[in-house]
Design an enzyme around this catalytic site. Structure first.
Site, PDB file in Angstrom:
ATOM      1  N   ASP A 271       0.860  -1.177   0.000  1.00  0.00           N
ATOM      2  CA  ASP A 271       0.000   0.000   0.000  1.00  0.00           C
ATOM      3  C   ASP A 271       0.901   1.233   0.000  1.00  0.00           C
ATOM      4  O   ASP A 271       1.611   1.495   0.974  1.00  0.00           O
ATOM      5  CB  ASP A 271      -0.919   0.008   1.218  1.00  0.00           C
ATOM      6  CG  ASP A 271      -1.857   1.205   1.236  1.00  0.00           C
ATOM      7  OD1 ASP A 271      -2.861   1.173   0.503  1.00  0.00           O
ATOM      8  OD2 ASP A 271      -1.565   2.173   1.970  1.00  0.00           O
ATOM      9  N   GLU A 363      -2.164  -1.614  -5.876  1.00  0.00           N
ATOM     10  CA  GLU A 363      -3.409  -0.969  -6.267  1.00  0.00           C
ATOM     11  C   GLU A 363      -3.246  -0.265  -7.602  1.00  0.00           C
ATOM     12  O   GLU A 363      -2.139   0.128  -7.988  1.00  0.00           O
ATOM     13  CB  GLU A 363      -3.844   0.049  -5.210  1.00  0.00           C
ATOM     14  CG  GLU A 363      -4.323  -0.550  -3.911  1.00  0.00           C
ATOM     15  CD  GLU A 363      -4.776   0.523  -2.943  1.00  0.00           C
ATOM     16  OE1 GLU A 363      -5.990   0.640  -2.706  1.00  0.00           O
ATOM     17  OE2 GLU A 363      -3.910   1.236  -2.420  1.00  0.00           O
ATOM     18  N   CYS A 421     -12.431  -4.169   6.456  1.00  0.00           N
ATOM     19  CA  CYS A 421     -11.755  -4.753   7.617  1.00  0.00           C
ATOM     20  C   CYS A 421     -11.020  -6.016   7.174  1.00  0.00           C
ATOM     21  O   CYS A 421     -11.613  -6.907   6.558  1.00  0.00           O
ATOM     22  CB  CYS A 421     -12.757  -5.074   8.718  1.00  0.00           C
ATOM     23  SG  CYS A 421     -12.019  -5.873  10.177  1.00  0.00           S
ATOM     24  N   CYS A 424     -12.729  -9.225   9.404  1.00  0.00           N
ATOM     25  CA  CYS A 424     -14.064  -9.766   9.134  1.00  0.00           C
ATOM     26  C   CYS A 424     -14.611  -9.372   7.771  1.00  0.00           C
ATOM     27  O   CYS A 424     -15.740  -9.746   7.441  1.00  0.00           O
ATOM     28  CB  CYS A 424     -15.035  -9.319  10.222  1.00  0.00           C
ATOM     29  SG  CYS A 424     -15.335  -7.529  10.251  1.00  0.00           S
ATOM     30  N   CYS A 440     -12.860  -1.344  13.361  1.00  0.00           N
ATOM     31  CA  CYS A 440     -14.015  -2.017  12.778  1.00  0.00           C
ATOM     32  C   CYS A 440     -15.200  -1.930  13.738  1.00  0.00           C
ATOM     33  O   CYS A 440     -15.066  -2.186  14.943  1.00  0.00           O
ATOM     34  CB  CYS A 440     -13.672  -3.473  12.471  1.00  0.00           C
ATOM     35  SG  CYS A 440     -15.019  -4.390  11.683  1.00  0.00           S
ATOM     36  N   CYS A 443     -16.365  -6.216  14.343  1.00  0.00           N
ATOM     37  CA  CYS A 443     -15.576  -7.161  15.143  1.00  0.00           C
ATOM     38  C   CYS A 443     -14.644  -6.468  16.126  1.00  0.00           C
ATOM     39  O   CYS A 443     -13.994  -7.144  16.925  1.00  0.00           O
ATOM     40  CB  CYS A 443     -14.758  -8.079  14.232  1.00  0.00           C
ATOM     41  SG  CYS A 443     -13.484  -7.230  13.281  1.00  0.00           S
ATOM     42  N   ASP A 450      -3.115   2.093   6.844  1.00  0.00           N
ATOM     43  CA  ASP A 450      -2.368   1.623   5.684  1.00  0.00           C
ATOM     44  C   ASP A 450      -2.029   0.135   5.791  1.00  0.00           C
ATOM     45  O   ASP A 450      -2.036  -0.587   4.788  1.00  0.00           O
ATOM     46  CB  ASP A 450      -1.090   2.447   5.511  1.00  0.00           C
ATOM     47  CG  ASP A 450      -1.392   3.912   5.250  1.00  0.00           C
ATOM     48  OD1 ASP A 450      -2.466   4.202   4.705  1.00  0.00           O
ATOM     49  OD2 ASP A 450      -0.552   4.770   5.605  1.00  0.00           O
TER      50      ASP A 450
END
Length: 547
Positions: A271, A363, A421, A424, A440, A443, A450
């Site tokens: 990332d 990405e 997330c 989850c 999150c 969860c 990042d």
């Protein structure tokens, strides 16, 4: 310290170390890897460029400038011939002259233009003051390369105009003396000087033997062993230095194909960003060197000094002062130092990534769109994005993974890596840029923003090999140039389908109270009574299939 001598702060586990790879990095994602015989791809020829900085004498500098000027002259001459023919035919059409009676069209192929040049060069390449023909002072390759460049430019313009080439392109323009100087040689005596173990000289037609500022042993070993063949040589003046770039055709060794059996395999999600240049899924943070920012103060002082001194003026034909020229040289050296430092750092980073991991996931960022708008309110961020060179990381990984056989997966541009997330797979509705800690709501997972995105990227490699991921296509999606489609939602988060682009994105900065709620790990739904029906309608529209 690992037994092979690799330092503990390496970006990735050492392949030469006899230890198991999972002992080096226990947080990396493991995929299927070969445990039996690995099939190999047959050797394939590739074309690489080897660039060396030159150290020419004053006489050789004049010869290099003369050849570059000859290429520019031939380019402008060929373009003027074609442009005059097209303008003549356009003018005749304006008088309603029949197509059969128009001036014959001129072929702009490289062969036709070069043949026409050889016929009239004695009357074109002549000194107006002395009447002496000067084209023979340079190699014929200078004129041939200039005409070939003009032919390619005209062909690209014609293809873009007829729709055979993607995008738009305007008619080629003439080159001025202030343009970048370059000259290409394809025939003649070009190559390296390797007699008596010499590794510091190159040979160019008509110019002779030129000393290099760095050793050429890496290319010399390949040419002596007949594992590489030099196709052409291009000399250019870049960042205050003369350099030569050899186009070399060589054969890469056989590379391993993707495995077909089970076993551990290292995968890393990368990332990229501004605060940290890269955050790996293994938890490692690659600091952003900020090369341009370190030299900003010195550059600002020199630019102000140059503004106070007498510079050139094309209207009054005023010549620049010696002090102005010295200041411009200092500014140019700073820009060159910044560019060289940035390029060196990015090459080291990408090389270590492709050598240490079997699969790299990145990405598909729209870097030009990220720094396009904002004006004065976003000037600092735009400058930081340009200094980080995020697109260059992607470009280097693309061809280096192809050379080494490492897998490269490119996540879809609209895949919400930061909002999802990693524990989850729940997707947040909004996540402003100033929120650096991901929390999150389902969860309770808490982690760096990042690093969470890097973990989601690494997880995509598993679903790509299984053929179940719509977010990664394993190729360059930039070439597709298509709008994102609404995909079926695998998991929902506040009525938004997972993997669907959101109009809000990560730009929700207008409400400070919302930011405080995200920082505290809570999120309350803010919906007015008169907006419930509209929100439900939007939710239903998001779940409708495309078409």
């Amino acid at each position: 310290m690992c037994p092979s001598g690799g330092a503990a702060q390496r970006l990735a586990p050492c392949r030469a170390c006899p230890r198991r790879r999972d002992e080096h990095s226990m947080t990396s994602t493991d995929l299927a890897a070969p445990t039996a015989a690995v099939s190999a791809d047959p050797a394939r020829p590739v074309v690489r460029a080897f660039v060396y900085v030159l150290d020419p004498t004053p006489a050789q500098i004049e010869a290099l400038r003369s050849h570059c000027g000859a290429q520019r002259f031939a380019y402008n001459w060929a373009l003027a011939q074609v442009k005059a023919n097209l303008d003549q035919r356009t003018a005749e059409r304006s008088y309603d002259i029949a197509e059969a009676e128009l001036t014959p069209s001129m072929s702009w192929s490289a062969y036709s233009l070069r043949r026409h040049w050889n016929i009239i060069k004695d009357t074109v390449a002549i000194n107006a003051e002395t009447g002496q023909v000067w084209w023979s002072a340079n190699s014929k390759e200078a004129y041939s390369s200039g005409i070939a460049n003009c032919a390619n430019a005209l062909s690209n313009w014609s293809a873009a105009r007829s729709g055979k080439r993607a995008g738009t392109m305007r008619f080629p323009r003439f080159k001025s003396k202030r343009a970048a100087s370059s000259c290409r040689f394809t025939t003649g005596c070009i190559g390296l000087v390797t007699t008596d173990g010499d590794r510091r000289h190159v040979q160019l037609p008509r110019i002779g033997v030129i000393r290099t500022a760095e050793s050429t042993r890496k290319l010399a070993r390949k040419t002596i062993a007949e594992r590489a063949r030099i196709r052409s040589a291009t000399v250019s003046f870049r960042r205050g230095r003369w350099q030569v770039s050899f186009s070399v055709e060589m054969t890469l060794p056989a590379r391993a194909l993707p495995p077909t059996t089970t076993g551990p395999r290292s995968v890393v999600g990368v990332d990229v960003g501004v605060k940290h240049l890269a955050v790996l899924s293994t938890g490692e943070l690659i600091e952003n060197p900020k090369h341009a920012r370190k030299q900003a103060k010195k550059l600002r002082r020199l630019q102000r000094r140059g503004a106070r001194r007498t510079g050139p003026d094309r209207r009054t034909r005023q010549q620049p002062s010696n002090r102005w020229l010295r200041t411009q040289d200092q500014i140019q050296r700073i820009h060159a130092r910044v560019a060289n430092s940035r390029r060196d750092h990015l090459h080291k980073l990408t090389t270590q990534l492709v050598r240490a991991y079997d699969t790299v996931v990145v990405e598909d960022l729209n870097v030009s769109g990220m720094s396009r708008s904002g004006g004065a309110y976003k000037r600092g961020l735009n400058r930081a994005i340009g200094d980080a060179a995020l697109a260059e990381i992607r470009r280097q990984l693309t061809y280096k993974t192809d050379w080494t056989g490492t897998g490269l997966h490119v996540a879809d541009r609209w895949y919400p890596t930061s909002k999802t997330c990693s524990n989850c797979q729940a997707v947040k509705t909004k996540l402003p840029l100033n929120v650096r800690v991901f929390i999150c709501d389902h969860c309770g997972y808490r982690g760096d923003r990042d690093h969470n995105a890097a973990l989601n990227l690494a997880a995509l490699a598993v679903s790509v090999e299984d053929g179940t991921s719509p977010a990664s296509r394993g190729r360059d999606v930039k070439a597709a140039r298509q709008k994102p489609t609404i995909r079926p939602a695998h998991q929902r988060a506040d009525g938004i389908a997972a993997g669907t682009p959101h109009t809000s994105g990560e730009r929700g900065r207008s409400n400070p109270a919302t930011h405080a709620e995200y920082e505290n790990g809570t999120q309350r739904e803010r919906r007015q009574p008169n907006q419930s029906r509209t929100a439900a309608a939007v939710h239903d529209c998001c779940m409708l299939p495309r078409g």
